[in-house]
Design an enzyme around this catalytic site. Sequence first.
Site, PDB file in Angstrom:
ATOM      1  N   GLU A 140       0.842  -1.200   0.000  1.00 37.16           N
ATOM      2  CA  GLU A 140       0.000   0.000   0.000  1.00 37.16           C
ATOM      3  C   GLU A 140       0.884   1.261   0.000  1.00 37.16           C
ATOM      4  OE1 GLU A 140      -2.926  -0.119   3.145  1.00 37.16           O
ATOM      5  OE2 GLU A 140      -3.607   1.918   2.715  1.00 37.16           O
TER       6      GLU A 140
HETATM    7  N1  LIG Z   1     -12.972  14.513   4.741  1.00 36.22           N
HETATM    8  C1  LIG Z   1     -12.974  13.301   4.263  1.00 36.22           C
HETATM    9  N2  LIG Z   1     -12.866  12.255   5.120  1.00 36.22           N
HETATM   10  C2  LIG Z   1     -12.843  11.016   4.611  1.00 36.22           C
HETATM   11  C3  LIG Z   1     -12.918  10.785   3.210  1.00 36.22           C
HETATM   12  N3  LIG Z   1     -12.846   9.448   2.988  1.00 36.22           N
HETATM   13  C4  LIG Z   1     -12.732   8.879   4.212  1.00 36.22           C
HETATM   14  N4  LIG Z   1     -12.736   9.814   5.176  1.00 36.22           N
HETATM   15  C5  LIG Z   1     -12.600   9.603   6.624  1.00 36.22           C
HETATM   16  O1  LIG Z   1     -11.217   9.550   6.912  1.00 36.22           O
HETATM   17  C6  LIG Z   1     -10.913   8.477   7.814  1.00 36.22           C
HETATM   18  C7  LIG Z   1      -9.891   7.570   7.188  1.00 36.22           C
HETATM   19  O2  LIG Z   1     -10.456   6.997   6.059  1.00 36.22           O
HETATM   20  P1  LIG Z   1      -9.621   6.545   4.784  1.00 36.22           P
HETATM   21  O3  LIG Z   1      -8.530   7.477   4.555  1.00 36.22           O
HETATM   22  O4  LIG Z   1     -10.592   6.293   3.695  1.00 36.22           O
HETATM   23  O5  LIG Z   1      -8.995   5.195   5.330  1.00 36.22           O
HETATM   24  P2  LIG Z   1      -9.316   3.665   4.990  1.00 36.22           P
HETATM   25  O6  LIG Z   1      -8.883   3.350   3.608  1.00 36.22           O
HETATM   26  O7  LIG Z   1     -10.707   3.325   5.317  1.00 36.22           O
HETATM   27  O8  LIG Z   1      -8.352   3.010   6.044  1.00 36.22           O
HETATM   28  P3  LIG Z   1      -7.207   1.902   5.878  1.00 36.22           P
HETATM   29  O9  LIG Z   1      -7.886   0.620   5.640  1.00 36.22           O
HETATM   30  O10 LIG Z   1      -6.476   2.013   7.167  1.00 36.22           O
HETATM   31  O11 LIG Z   1      -6.331   2.294   4.722  1.00 36.22           O
HETATM   32  C8  LIG Z   1     -12.237   7.816   8.123  1.00 36.22           C
HETATM   33  O12 LIG Z   1     -12.672   8.304   9.373  1.00 36.22           O
HETATM   34  C9  LIG Z   1     -13.167   8.249   7.024  1.00 36.22           C
HETATM   35  O13 LIG Z   1     -14.496   8.410   7.459  1.00 36.22           O
HETATM   36  C10 LIG Z   1     -13.028  11.905   2.338  1.00 36.22           C
HETATM   37  O14 LIG Z   1     -13.097  11.799   1.116  1.00 36.22           O
HETATM   38  N5  LIG Z   1     -13.057  13.133   2.919  1.00 36.22           N
END
Ligand SMILES: Nc1nc2c(ncn2[C@@H]2O[C@H](COP(=O)(O)OP(=O)(O)OP(=O)(O)O)[C@@H](O)[C@H]2O)c(=O)[nH]1
Length: 604
Positions: A217
């Site tokens: 990743e």
């Molecule tokens: N502001 C904002 N927050 C987001 C977005 N997508 C996800 N989040 C939030 O950011 C946090 C981290 O999410 P992601 O970066 O998508 O992480 P992930 O892919 O689910 O996590 P891993 O499996 O650890 O890689 C979570 O609390 C989500 O709700 C986005 O497009 N904008």
Amino acid sequence: MARITLSCLPASWYCSVSLLSLNCATKQRLLFLVLLFITSILLLATYQRQLWGTQRRPGARVNKYFSIVESMEATDILNSALNYGIVVDCGSSGSRVFVYYWPPHNGNPHTLLDIRQMRDSDRKPVVKKIKPGISTLANTPTQASDYLEPLLRFAAAHVPTSKHKETPLYILCTAGMRLLPESQQAAILEDLVMDVPLEFDFLFSRSHAEVISGKQEGVYAWIGINFVLGRFDHPDEEDATVEVTTGSENQPPISRRRTVGIMDMGGASLQIAYEVPSAITFSSPQEEEAGKSVLAEFNLGCDVEQTQHVYRVYVTTFLGFGGNMARQRYEDQLVNSTLAKNGFLTTETGLIEEKPYLDPCLPVSMSDTITRGNHTLYLRGQGDWSRCQEAVRPFLGLHNGTMSPQGIYQAPINFSNSEFYGFSEFYYCMEDVLRIGGQYSSDKYAQAAKDYCTTKWSTLKQRLDNELFSQQADISRLKYQCFKSAWMYEVLHSGFRFPYDYPSLKTAQLVYDKEVQWTLGAILFKTRFLPLRDLQQETLRQGHPGWLRPSFVYNHHLFSLCLLVVVLAILLYILRLRRIHQRELRQAEALDLLWAEEGEALLP
Ligand SMILES: Nc1nc2c(ncn2[C@@H]2O[C@H](COP(=O)(O)OP(=O)(O)OP(=O)(O)O)[C@@H](O)[C@H]2O)c(=O)[nH]1
């Protein structure tokens, strides 16, 4: 007397031709050949530059901007030459589908495929997200393909139907799935492998659905951003460069564009990746062993023989260090320590609503509860930024001053010649409510975070209702912003030991208006051999007499051969002219002699 002197490389080939002594047609032919020769040389120089990528030409930057502008246009789905690829990122907090496309490869084995994010007719990137994460299906794995169906339908509606069969689909799962037992991971993947092909025509096989490691990743995220920033191209004069040793240690260092490092904090995991320009000398065999597991060396070029695109990248992942998981670990510990303390002291702090635990990491006056089993902990926000920093620091698992839960080796970062980008939580923490996403300054960030923490919860909610925060900010973001901003700050400065005055960290979600995700790096990496396949097919076609296509110029051997033939033809022609000229001279001398003899004979 006007003379054209042609110095034809070796001295033995030196020849000079008197123009006046040649007849008009010969002079014209000679001039034509000289022009042809000069044109050939110019053409060769131009093609060499274009084909083999010396991008020092002044137009390179302009071309890059044209390419950026072009990539913001709606994708031309009527162009049958375009190729498509789909990546589904199954994260811990949700799943997202990204559709990419690329034009045919330009034939230069030194350049990568020009992969871009697909844009719909409104020029919006073709992306769709769903919540919650796929790992929530751990106990119902047979629903995995139904869960992903809306994303795949969405992708299928955008990729031209005639292209479905040749469009690779990758379903790649990250930290949420990594945390599940292997048997549950396998059951979810099995359902996808069995059912997705029944509904969709994409190029999809068992190897296209996987739980990727944190290392993968991180590498993919690193490839994605550096590709978008053009850091794999050749340097312009004004670019920052680094001396890099690739391959064996005996090879001389090469000067390459400085790549950027990345830090990506998701919901469950945290990744860091940056290039290590020169080979590392380890202080002990143990350190060497640890070092090897976090150094990735890979060749992004399509030809393994070419070392120009060999990169040595330090990459490591910290499972449980994502923003949401860090908060979970913190809450688990609060519950355990509160229960232990209360048992010991027989006090009731945190266990009854009237006597809540004062959490420095929740906004002032905010009330919250944590439930673990049949225990409920009552919290009240204190909004104390400094105490929150201290409270989160132990969760970094510092080991000899390094953030390394298992003593993970950290390759040194050259803070005076480096550049970093922070993604996901690094960006959300700075942008969603603080609205300072972009260039990071520790003072500015700490001040904004402190102000946020000390703002009353009722005021924060009011601001959310008045839409004063970013569109993505929701109540959960507001609740955990104080905690997450302290966590990010500690990860950065205490964990990775970035100096407080480090000037080159940017946080971003879009770069050149593109959502830069590790998924872009994944598709680049997975399709890196396609140019080679295309080149081989092209060579085969060229072997066929009827297939002389414009792209033949990409075959530099053929081109050099043509040039050689032209040069030889010119030289032979000049020699022949010289011989004719000498013969004419001899004839003229013989004639003069004859006239002289005849003159003498005629004299009385
Ligand atoms: N502001 C904002 N927050 C987001 C977005 N997508 C996800 N989040 C939030 O950011 C946090 C981290 O999410 P992601 O970066 O998508 O992480 P992930 O892919 O689910 O996590 P891993 O499996 O650890 O890689 C979570 O609390 C989500 O709700 C986005 O497009 N904008």
